[in-house]
Every structure is written in C-alpha cells, then in structure tokens.
Design an enzyme around this catalytic site. Structure first.
Site, PDB file in Angstrom:
ATOM      1  N   ASP A  17       1.777  -2.475   0.710  1.00  0.00           N
ATOM      2  CA  ASP A  17       0.981  -3.453   1.472  1.00  0.00           C
ATOM      3  C   ASP A  17      -0.350  -3.703   0.775  1.00  0.00           C
ATOM      4  OD1 ASP A  17       2.788  -3.261   3.963  1.00  0.00           O
ATOM      5  OD2 ASP A  17       2.155  -1.193   3.675  1.00  0.00           O
ATOM      6  N   GLU A 259       8.231  -2.758  -3.519  1.00  0.00           N
ATOM      7  CA  GLU A 259       8.137  -4.197  -3.749  1.00  0.00           C
ATOM      8  C   GLU A 259       7.308  -4.537  -4.986  1.00  0.00           C
ATOM      9  OE1 GLU A 259       7.875  -6.674  -0.370  1.00  0.00           O
ATOM     10  OE2 GLU A 259       6.653  -8.186  -1.368  1.00  0.00           O
TER      11      GLU A 259
END
Ligand SMILES: Cc1cn([C@H]2C[C@H](O)[C@@H](COP(=O)(O)OP(=O)(O)O[C@H]3O[C@@H](C)[C@H](O)[C@@H](O)[C@H]3O)O2)c(=O)[nH]c1=O
Length: 359
Positions: A17, A259
């Site tokens: 994040d 990610e």
C-alpha cells in the site's frame, strides 16, 4: 499545468500500500505536480525513501485531513478502496455546492490481469448518499493492456536500467558474484516450498548460486536451513525503493511478491517468479492464472510449461517442479514482455492526460 493531488493511503498489511502510493506520489511530483500524501502509517518510508520527500511531495498524517481549514485539491485519489475521512469527503462535496468545480475523485484499485479490469476501468460510481452525495467516484484500474490504466513507470526508468552496471553495484555492497555464480534475489512471504527451492538451486554442481534474501519471513526460514552445496545465501537489509530496483536489475532471477515488487521485476527485464498475495477465499489462484496466460501468450510451449510449473509450485498451487525453466529463454521472454508493456502509456501519464496535463 500544476495540479494539486490528494493521495490517501491506509496501510493494511505489508508494504504494497505504502510502496505503490509513494511511488505514484514521487512519479507525479517528478512531472511537476503537487502531491499531498495523507497516510496512517508512514513508518516504512524511513527505509523506502531515506532521503525524505522529493520536491512537490508533502507527507501528512491521515487524521490531519479532517482538520478544519484543509482545502481539497484538484484530484483526490483513494488507494485500494481505503475510504476517505468523512470530513474530507464532505468538503469535496461542498466545493460543488459552492459553485466551485468539484475535485476529481478516483479509486486506484489493485493490480490484476483478470478480464474484469478492462470492463471496470474508468467506470463511475455516483455517490447517492453519505458525505459525498452528488459526487462521482471513478475506478482506476492498473493493468497490462491498453484498455487499462497501465503500470507505474517513471520517465527515464528503462534508460537508467539500460545504463546500469550490475556487477559494480553488487561489488560496492560486498555482494560480488564469484566466478560462474548466478545471482538470485528473494522477497517472499513465509513459504513451505523454500527448502525445495534451495534444493533446486543447489541441484547443478556446474551452476553455483548466490541467493540474496530480503528481510521478512524468508530470512527467518533460511536461518533454520542447513547449508547446501553450490549455494550460498546472504541476508540483506531493507533497501530504498531505487536500490531495490537495482537489486532486481543486478540479479539473474528474481523472486518477488505482492504488487509493487512484481511490477518492478517486469521492468527489470530479468526472469522472475511471482508469489501472489494469498487470499483466504482462494481468489489468488485465478488471478495468478490470468497473469500467466497473458505473460506467456507468446512463449514457446516448453518455456510456458516450465514457467507455469515453477510459479504454481512456488505458490503451493501445484507439485514442486523438478527443474527451473531454461534461463536464457526465460530472459528473452522477459525482455519481450517488457517491450510489450513499455509500448503502452504508463499509469501517471494516463492520469495526467485524463486531466489535460501532458506528461
Ligand atoms: C524488499 C524491499 C521492498 N521494497 C519495497 C518495494 C515495494 O514498493 C514494497 C513491497 O510491496 P509489494 O511488492 O507490493 O509486496 P507486499 O507483500 O509487501 O505488499 C502486499 O500488500 C498486500 C496488502 C497487498 O494486497 C499486496 O497486493 C501487496 O501489495 O517494498 C523496498 O523498497 N526495499 C526492499 O528492500
């Protein structure tokens, strides 16, 4: 045109994040934009960005966004559905009701190669109730095709990678490769396959390996492992984001996860293996499969089968394979894939052109 961007990030788990939000903030600022990053836990930035915020980026406490007097910017980005503070959303809506242009509101979604991404990218979600009543939130999906929002790729990234001297970089960190050694980087969640990976890396006496291990579970697991012949490993500290890129560039094979490191491995143009973030409902298996289908669409059948076997095995979705894919072929495939991605507009350019700014 210099716009004011408000980027919101809530750290749920791990570093993806903050990693993605930081990278986007820095990328936009590098293109002359003004970014406020409102974040609930900025602690990882101490090692990800030890030099502090670049010109144009301001890092602020999440709660501070609700304080009276905070003016909303031109574009508000909610990362990964983090739910903006209600007071801030109310101020966004007020702008509209005062005859001022309402800010653009985007939700930057998780990265996936699944088909729903092309269908959902750009869709509006009108707010019929709550503090944002009357506003439209738009979904922005990163992705791997021209019909998605693309991937973060800073201007000059690939040129810098081209000029990079991996051997010198490793040597300067006391990580010089010994004669004939291949270098493998490892950034991973706890993985029961790790001992099997060590065995596979040690299997060929003609191919010694230096394994460079990023902080986290893999280092803890390795501390309990017996040494293997033709394999040495070295624990690394957390690197800054630019240095983590360089680690990926300097290695012959990269194990990445989540990610952001997954995307950076693709820009490295080296063979890589993705450990996907495991989800309890099993949603990660089709997500992994969707990426493999795209990634391997142009690969020969033998390389495709060996790559699938290793990736699925590493993710616990299939039996562990007996061999690694052929590395020269894997490298050629990684370069082809990178060229395919580099032909598409990057994520920040797409955002900027959406708001009438040339990247
Ligand atoms: C190992 C290392 C990583 N990094 C950076 C690279 C990335 O920006 C970040 C790691 O993020 P990721 O690769 O995405 O892996 P992650 O596992 O830490 O984050 C994950 O969090 C979950 C909550 C999400 O659902 C996942 O999709 C994923 O984003 O840390 C460094 O800067 N230096 C380092 O030494």
């Amino acid at each position: 045109m210099r716009l004011q961007w408000d980027l919101f990030c809530r750290v749920i788990d791990n570093f993806g994040d903050v990693g993605v939000a930081w990278r986007l903030a820095a990328d936009l600022a590098g293109r002359g934009q003004r970014v406020r990053l409102w974040i609930d836990d900025a602690s990882a930035l101490a090692w990800m960005a030890p030099g502090g915020a670049p010109d144009g980026v301001e890092v602020l406490r999440w709660e501070a966004a609700s304080e009276p007097g905070v003016q909303v910017g031109d574009i508000v980005i909610e990362t990964f559905g983090c739910e903006l503070p209600a007071a801030f959303v109310a101020r966004m809506a007020e702008r509209g009701s005062q005859g001022l242009p309402a800010p653009h509101w985007l939700n930057l979604e998780y990265l996936s190669a699944e088909p729903y991404v092309e269908r959902s990218h750009g869709l509006a979600s009108p707010q019929y109730s709550g503090p944002g009543r009357g506003l439209d939130k738009h979904f922005f999906y990163p992705g791997f095709s021209a019909r998605t929002g693309g991937l973060l790729r800073e201007p000059g990234l690939l040129a810098e990678r081209e000029r990079f001297d991996g051997a010198a970089w490793l040597a300067a960190r006391g990580l010089a490769r010994q004669r004939g050694e291949r270098v493998v980087s490892l950034f991973a969640y706890a993985n029961p396959q790790l001992p099997a990976l060590l065995d596979l890396l040690a299997a060929d006496p003609a191919q010694p390996t230096l394994l460079l291990v990023c902080p986290g579970s893999a280092q803890q697991q390795l501390a309990l492992q017996a040494p293997r012949p033709h394999l040495r490993w070295q624990a690394l500290p957390y690197l800054s984001q630019p240095d983590y890129d360089r680690l990926l560039w300097a290695s012959d094979l990269n194990f990445v996860r989540g990610e952001d490191s997954f995307v950076r491995a693709q820009w490295a143009g080296q063979p890589f293996v993705w450990q996907i973030y495991p989800q309890e409902d099993g949603a990660h298996a089709p997500k992994l499969g969707a990426f493999l289908d795209l990634f391997l669409a142009a690969a020969g059948p033998a390389l495709a089968a060996a790559t699938r076997a290793l990736w699925r095995g590493w993710n616990g979705l299939a039996d562990w394979p007996a061999a690694l894919p052929e590395m020269a072929e894997s490298r050629a495939q990684a370069l082809l894939w990178r060229a395919h991605l580099a032909a598409q507009p990057d994520l920040a350019s797409q955002l900027l052109s959406r708001f009438g700014v040339s990247g």
